[in-house]
Design an enzyme around this catalytic site. Structure first.
Site, PDB file in Angstrom:
ATOM      1  N   GLY A 113       0.861  -1.169   0.000  1.00 36.02           N
ATOM      2  CA  GLY A 113       0.000   0.000   0.000  1.00 36.02           C
ATOM      3  C   GLY A 113       0.896   1.215   0.000  1.00 36.02           C
ATOM      4  CD  GLU A 153      -1.661   5.970   0.514  1.00 33.30           C
ATOM      5  OE1 GLU A 153      -2.223   6.573  -0.410  1.00 33.30           O
ATOM      6  OE2 GLU A 153      -1.787   4.737   0.700  1.00 33.30           O
ATOM      7  CE1 TYR A 198     -10.653 -10.688  -7.310  1.00 35.60           C
ATOM      8  CE2 TYR A 198      -8.264 -10.511  -7.101  1.00 35.60           C
ATOM      9  CZ  TYR A 198      -9.377 -10.976  -7.772  1.00 35.60           C
ATOM     10  OH  TYR A 198      -9.228 -11.737  -8.915  1.00 35.60           O
ATOM     11  NE  ARG A 199      -7.652  -0.676  -3.611  1.00 31.73           N
ATOM     12  CZ  ARG A 199      -6.487  -0.051  -3.864  1.00 31.73           C
ATOM     13  NH1 ARG A 199      -5.943  -0.120  -5.079  1.00 31.73           N
ATOM     14  NH2 ARG A 199      -5.888   0.644  -2.919  1.00 31.73           N
ATOM     15  NE  ARG A 214      -0.946   2.201  -8.302  1.00 32.54           N
ATOM     16  CZ  ARG A 214       0.194   2.857  -8.298  1.00 32.54           C
ATOM     17  NH1 ARG A 214       0.403   3.815  -9.201  1.00 32.54           N
ATOM     18  NH2 ARG A 214       1.135   2.583  -7.411  1.00 32.54           N
ATOM     19  CE  LYS A 243      16.930   1.641 -18.575  1.00 30.55           C
ATOM     20  NZ  LYS A 243      17.247   0.426 -19.351  1.00 30.55           N
ATOM     21  N   GLY A 268       6.722  -0.659  -5.267  1.00 34.46           N
ATOM     22  CA  GLY A 268       7.239  -0.074  -4.034  1.00 34.46           C
ATOM     23  C   GLY A 268       8.437   0.830  -4.249  1.00 34.46           C
ATOM     24  CG  ASP A 294       4.996   3.696  -2.713  1.00 32.88           C
ATOM     25  OD1 ASP A 294       4.415   4.666  -3.241  1.00 32.88           O
ATOM     26  OD2 ASP A 294       4.601   2.518  -2.813  1.00 32.88           O
ATOM     27  CG  ASP A 354       4.181  -3.615  -2.301  1.00 31.33           C
ATOM     28  OD1 ASP A 354       4.334  -4.541  -3.114  1.00 31.33           O
ATOM     29  OD2 ASP A 354       3.204  -2.846  -2.311  1.00 31.33           O
TER      30      ASP A 354
END
Length: 315
Positions: free
Chosen positions: A33, A35, A104-105, A167, A227, A254, A257, A293
């Site tokens: 996730g 955040e 699946y959210r 997204r 990169k 990840g 983030d 992540d």
């Protein structure tokens, strides 16, 4: 507290073999996730961080809460929702380092976060509020929560950090453009990827992209170039920082983030713009060395060794 952030965390199921998921029978469980990823990355770099969300009153919710707490992140404002479930996602691997991701959210506990869940006293204790474009995409109430948090931060002189984290599986580009650019107008720091910046504002050149956001009142723009490294610009200075070479990329999820965490860590430590870019590139690169992540995020000493600021002692 250095940084407060909020948004959905999900349980991640990573296949133990490559190919279509219909042929995969075993998975490894982890968590992810945007955040929460940033919160953990910053905590490992030695910063005080708070993350909040809603999780289901289920084993997956307990797994997330216990895991994030164990990383040294404050989770005292996380709400356990007894009526909803914790979201999950599956990764699917083919021949590239970028996995397909299946969410699946819909209707998850985190999607029900609202303005009522935003604690002004918690946010105003922080130096930085970090938000991403994922949270306003998961529900109308979550979008309202983001704008309330931004309002609180501005009223209390808390710096606002924003990663658009586009997204398109969650909403249309038209809706995303409307909401994300509105958030950007309130941000002090904006950290887009080059490709998502092209989609959001129709510009291809790093300097033009940075100038666009600076014209909105943003103080610092940090553009991720994969990169190739990154490009950072504020009102007084611009710098391109080359990326670090990674021989074998395991997983890119990840990395962005982690990049954000590096930028914020550098700012909190009052480092130069170039040094902020070096930290960001380093954390982002190290994230790609390991599947998962958060698994590749370094501690401060490890990061210093990776970017060549400290000698590595083998034994």
């Amino acid at each position: 507290m250095d940084v407060v952030t909020f948004g959905e965390s999900m349980v991640v199921f990573n296949p133990d073999s490559r190919g279509p998921l219909r042929y995969v029978h075993t998975f490894s469980k982890s968590l992810g996730g945007a955040e929460m990823n940033l919160a953990i990355a910053l905590a490992r770099l030695g910063h005080s961080v708070g993350w909040f969300s809603r999780v289901g009153d289920d084993e997956f919710g307990r797994f997330i809460l216990n895991s994030v707490r164990a990383e040294g992140v404050d989770v005292s404002r996380v709400i356990i929702d007894k009526e909803s479930y914790t979201g999950i996602l599956f990764k699917e691997w083919y021949y590239t380092s970028n996995p397909n991701v299946y969410y699946y959210r819909r209707g998850s506990a985190a999607s029900k976060i609202s303005g009522d869940d935003i604690d002004e006293n918690y946010i105003k204790r922080a130096k930085i509020l970090h938000i991403t474009g994922i949270t306003p995409a998961i529900s109308e109430s979550a979008a309202e929560a983001v704008f309330k948090a931004v309002e609180i931060a501005k009223r209390n002189n808390v710096m606002i950090s924003f990663d658009p984290n586009l997204r398109l599986k969650l909403w249309s580009i038209e809706k995303a453009r409307e909401i994300l650019l509105e958030i950007a107008k309130s941000a002090n720091i904006v950290m887009p990827g080059l490709d998502e910046a092209k989609l959001l504002i129709g510009k291809n050149d790093c300097r033009e992209i940075a100038d666009y956001f600076l014209s909105l009142g943003v103080n610092l723009v940090a553009i991720k170039l994969g990169k190739e490294g990154c490009y950072l610009k504020n009102k007084n200075e611009e710098v391109y920082v080359a990326g670090y070479k990674v021989e074998k990329i395991e997983d890119t999820v990840g990395a962005g983030d982690g990049f954000d965490a590096g930028v914020l860590s550098g700012l909190l430590k009052k480092l130069t713009l170039r040094e902020c870019g070096e930290l960001a590139n380093g954390v982002g690169a190290m994230a790609t060395l390991v599947k998962g992540d958060i698994e590749g995020y370094p501690y401060w000493e490890q990061l210093m060794e990776f970017i060549g600021k400290r000698s590595k002692i083998e034994r």
